[in-house]
Design an enzyme around this catalytic site. Structure first.
Site, PDB file in Angstrom:
ATOM      1  N   ILE A  25       0.835  -1.202   0.000  1.00 46.70           N
ATOM      2  CA  ILE A  25       0.000   0.000   0.000  1.00 46.70           C
ATOM      3  C   ILE A  25       0.870   1.253   0.000  1.00 46.70           C
ATOM      4  CG2 ILE A  25      -1.768   1.302   1.271  1.00 46.70           C
ATOM      5  CD1 ILE A  25      -2.809  -1.437   2.294  1.00 46.70           C
ATOM      6  N   ASP A  52      11.106   2.498   6.070  1.00 46.96           N
ATOM      7  CA  ASP A  52      10.819   1.073   6.209  1.00 46.96           C
ATOM      8  C   ASP A  52      12.110   0.418   6.710  1.00 46.96           C
ATOM      9  OD1 ASP A  52       8.547  -0.956   4.533  1.00 46.96           O
ATOM     10  OD2 ASP A  52      10.294  -1.798   5.550  1.00 46.96           O
ATOM     11  N   GLU A  69     -12.964  -1.153  17.694  1.00 51.04           N
ATOM     12  CA  GLU A  69     -13.930  -0.956  16.608  1.00 51.04           C
ATOM     13  C   GLU A  69     -15.193  -1.752  16.904  1.00 51.04           C
ATOM     14  OE1 GLU A  69     -12.073  -1.899  12.849  1.00 51.04           O
ATOM     15  OE2 GLU A  69     -10.397  -0.540  13.235  1.00 51.04           O
ATOM     16  N   HIS A  81     -13.491   1.729   8.853  1.00 49.95           N
ATOM     17  CA  HIS A  81     -12.617   0.635   8.360  1.00 49.95           C
ATOM     18  C   HIS A  81     -13.036   0.168   6.960  1.00 49.95           C
ATOM     19  CE1 HIS A  81      -9.780  -2.751   9.860  1.00 49.95           C
ATOM     20  NE2 HIS A  81      -9.646  -2.549   8.554  1.00 49.95           N
TER      21      HIS A  81
HETATM   22  P1  NAI Z   1       2.837  -4.923   3.490  1.00 48.21           P
HETATM   23  O1  NAI Z   1       3.199  -6.111   4.319  1.00 48.21           O
HETATM   24  O2  NAI Z   1       2.918  -5.045   2.022  1.00 48.21           O
HETATM   25  O3  NAI Z   1       3.748  -3.685   3.936  1.00 48.21           O
HETATM   26  C1  NAI Z   1       4.019  -3.361   5.261  1.00 48.21           C
HETATM   27  C2  NAI Z   1       5.385  -2.697   5.303  1.00 48.21           C
HETATM   28  O4  NAI Z   1       5.600  -2.186   6.611  1.00 48.21           O
HETATM   29  C3  NAI Z   1       6.541  -3.647   4.993  1.00 48.21           C
HETATM   30  O5  NAI Z   1       7.324  -3.129   3.954  1.00 48.21           O
HETATM   31  C4  NAI Z   1       7.310  -3.711   6.297  1.00 48.21           C
HETATM   32  O6  NAI Z   1       8.697  -3.880   6.111  1.00 48.21           O
HETATM   33  C5  NAI Z   1       6.991  -2.347   6.896  1.00 48.21           C
HETATM   34  N1  NAI Z   1       7.222  -2.257   8.316  1.00 48.21           N
HETATM   35  C6  NAI Z   1       7.145  -3.226   9.256  1.00 48.21           C
HETATM   36  N2  NAI Z   1       7.464  -2.712  10.469  1.00 48.21           N
HETATM   37  C7  NAI Z   1       7.736  -1.393  10.280  1.00 48.21           C
HETATM   38  C8  NAI Z   1       8.112  -0.330  11.149  1.00 48.21           C
HETATM   39  N3  NAI Z   1       8.280  -0.540  12.458  1.00 48.21           N
HETATM   40  N4  NAI Z   1       8.314   0.888  10.607  1.00 48.21           N
HETATM   41  C9  NAI Z   1       8.146   1.105   9.287  1.00 48.21           C
HETATM   42  N5  NAI Z   1       7.800   0.137   8.413  1.00 48.21           N
HETATM   43  C10 NAI Z   1       7.585  -1.094   8.910  1.00 48.21           C
HETATM   44  O7  NAI Z   1       1.382  -4.503   3.977  1.00 48.21           O
HETATM   45  P2  NAI Z   1       0.295  -3.681   3.156  1.00 48.21           P
HETATM   46  O8  NAI Z   1      -0.497  -4.606   2.315  1.00 48.21           O
HETATM   47  O9  NAI Z   1       0.947  -2.505   2.533  1.00 48.21           O
HETATM   48  O10 NAI Z   1      -0.669  -3.211   4.362  1.00 48.21           O
HETATM   49  C11 NAI Z   1      -0.257  -2.205   5.270  1.00 48.21           C
HETATM   50  C12 NAI Z   1      -1.282  -2.037   6.373  1.00 48.21           C
HETATM   51  O11 NAI Z   1      -2.556  -1.688   5.831  1.00 48.21           O
HETATM   52  C13 NAI Z   1      -1.532  -3.274   7.234  1.00 48.21           C
HETATM   53  O12 NAI Z   1      -1.614  -2.888   8.594  1.00 48.21           O
HETATM   54  C14 NAI Z   1      -2.897  -3.742   6.795  1.00 48.21           C
HETATM   55  O13 NAI Z   1      -3.549  -4.449   7.830  1.00 48.21           O
HETATM   56  C15 NAI Z   1      -3.575  -2.416   6.501  1.00 48.21           C
HETATM   57  N6  NAI Z   1      -4.750  -2.517   5.633  1.00 48.21           N
HETATM   58  C16 NAI Z   1      -5.852  -1.757   5.952  1.00 48.21           C
HETATM   59  C17 NAI Z   1      -6.996  -1.823   5.181  1.00 48.21           C
HETATM   60  C18 NAI Z   1      -8.187  -0.993   5.517  1.00 48.21           C
HETATM   61  O14 NAI Z   1      -9.301  -1.353   5.141  1.00 48.21           O
HETATM   62  N7  NAI Z   1      -8.020   0.136   6.177  1.00 48.21           N
HETATM   63  C19 NAI Z   1      -7.084  -2.724   4.022  1.00 48.21           C
HETATM   64  C20 NAI Z   1      -5.844  -3.401   3.721  1.00 48.21           C
HETATM   65  C21 NAI Z   1      -4.742  -3.315   4.527  1.00 48.21           C
END
Ligand code: NAI
Length: 414
Positions: free
Chosen positions: A164, A183, A271, A294
């Site tokens: 994302i 990251d 939530e 959400h």
């Molecule tokens: P992803 O796994 O592709 O990316 C997450 C990134 O965060 C990774 O690159 C990881 O290295 C990095 N990361 C981990 N710990 C970190 C830290 N302490 N500081 C900085 N970076 C760090 O995940 P994606 O698909 O991008 O999703 C991101 C978030 O969005 C998740 O929490 C997911 O649950 C949430 N999400 C929310 C939705 C909504 O409806 N609001 C829908 C889909 C996802």
């Protein structure tokens, strides 16, 4: 995959009203008569009964059906579970792995939907749309350019540069924003995005900070009092990741003091469990906070994509043996089936299993035309193409011998 007539050995059970796109894919592959479609989740006992009665091989669920160890132990025909959603917490993944049931989901289907809304929120925050919208609904006409800005040339700081974060960065860059990210993992920079060495560096440079990290112990309250103090005065904060990442009391204080000028929140520490429950949060007191329930990833396109993506993975797994994208099995991409018999052998990842498999075929004078193996942790996942035509031995005898190998979890013909 799909030959002239559907494969009727497969029984599909689809729960929770998974998308019609998925249903169409299964109908094409297996025929209408082999698919049962239910619009709601089944409780454990009902699910066990249904899986046994129908000898279900493919189960499709969304987030409400709990696939427990008990369910998995009782479903001897089940080979795969498709979660038509992002998360897989509703399935006991370890139990599924132990029983050779391969689980799939759709981790990227709503990535774009979230990224688009981040951009919508960014523009809305810079233009103060939250307050303006509330005022208009209250009959107040407040035409003014005060505290209203273009996003062009402003700095967006992405915390987490995963799926994302990257997409949001690409879209922000298209609007002329300067993209910064932090990251802990070394990531390929897309376009002109600038990597920050630390979270502190990012917080100190960003005009708007958008969070895209997973909910893990290291990210709980990542944005706390100390982190907020490191932000620029008057910065904006967007949290469309998980509620646990922001210390909501610290944010409340920063919004009250004006340190943070506005926020957009889609996720919260607590939530409501359903649409019938009330939403209670300190954030409702702040007019400059955009609140959404959400729905970051909830779009028609994402739902369609989830349906197509998971259904294709399930069919490809059931028919060809491909485990690409599986969450609890070694990932293996195998070529299309040829004229040979294809066998899938899932076993404990211990020495000697492959030797014993090969010995069975050698002893029975059966040629192995192709062999594909991937191991991961405790499991070995093997697909074999063998020439059984003209073989003196019964196919059932070969399967019996393969099942008898010590450490065998599951054997099936594809
Ligand atoms: P992803 O796994 O592709 O990316 C997450 C990134 O965060 C990774 O690159 C990881 O290295 C990095 N990361 C981990 N710990 C970190 C830290 N302490 N500081 C900085 N970076 C760090 O995940 P994606 O698909 O991008 O999703 C991101 C978030 O969005 C998740 O929490 C997911 O649950 C949430 N999400 C929310 C939705 C909504 O409806 N609001 C829908 C889909 C996802």
């Amino acid at each position: 995959m799909s030959q002239n007539s559907p494969n009727t050995n497969v029984q599909v059970l689809l729960l929770e009203g998974v998308s019609q796109e998925a249903v169409r894919i299964f109908e094409k592959e297996y025929g209408k008569q082999n698919i049962e479609y239910i619009t709601y989740a089944l409780q454990e006992d009902e699910l066990i009964k249904k899986l046994q009665e129908k000898k279900v091989t493919i189960l499709g669920i969304r987030s409400k059906t709990k696939v427990t160890r008990k369910v998995l132990e009782s479903a001897s025909n089940l080979v795969t579970v498709g979660c038509f959603c992002i998360g897989t917490n509703q399935v006991d993944l370890n139990a599924a792995k132990e029983m050779g049931v391969t689980v799939f989901n759709a981790p990227f289907s709503n990535t774009r939907s979230v990224a688009e809304l981040v951009i919508g929120a960014t523009i809305s925050l810079f233009r103060g749309l939250g307050e303006k919208n509330i005022k208009m609904h209250n009959g107040e006409w407040c035409k003014s350019a005060k505290n209203s800005y273009e996003v062009r040339g402003k700095n967006i700081g992405l915390v987490g540069y995963g799926n994302i974060g990257i997409q949001a960065g690409v879209l922000a860059s298209g609007l002329g924003m300067n993209v910064y990210y932090y990251d802990p993992i070394d990531k390929l920079r897309i376009g002109n995005a600038i990597s920050c060495k630390s979270l502190k560096d990012l917080l100190s440079v960003a005009d708007v900070i958008s969070l895209h990290v997973p909910d893990i112990p290291q990210t709980r309250n990542l944005i706390n009092k100390e982190a907020i103090a490191q932000m620029k005065d008057g910065a904006f904060l967007i949290n469309y990741a998980r509620g646990s990442i922001v210390d909501i009391d610290a944010l409340d204080e920063a919004l009250t003091s004006g340190k943070i000028c506005g926020a957009a929140l889609d996720v919260f520490p607590e939530e409501p469990a359903s649409n019938k429950e009330e939403f209670v949060s300190k954030m409702t007191a702040h007019e400059n906070v955009l609140l959404t329930p959400h729905i970051g990833g909830s779009t028609t396109e994402a739902q369609t994509d989830i349906g197509i993506s998971v259904a294709k993975k399930l069919v490809s797994f059931a028919e060809v043996g491909t485990t690409d994208g599986a969450v609890n099995m070694p990932e293996l991409n195998v070529p299309k089936k040829s004229e040979h018999t294809r066998i899938n052998h899932i076993h404990n990842n211990v020495p000697g299993v492959m030797r014993k498999i090969n010995k069975i075929f050698a002893d029975n004078n059966i040629n192995i035309a192709g062999q594909f193996l991937q191991t991961s942790g405790s499991v070995g996942y093997c697909v074999l193409d063998v020439c059984l035509d003209g073989s003196a031995v019964e196919v059932s005898q070969i399967f019996k011998e393969l099942k008898e190998i010590e450490g065998t979890i599951k054997v099936r013909e594809l």
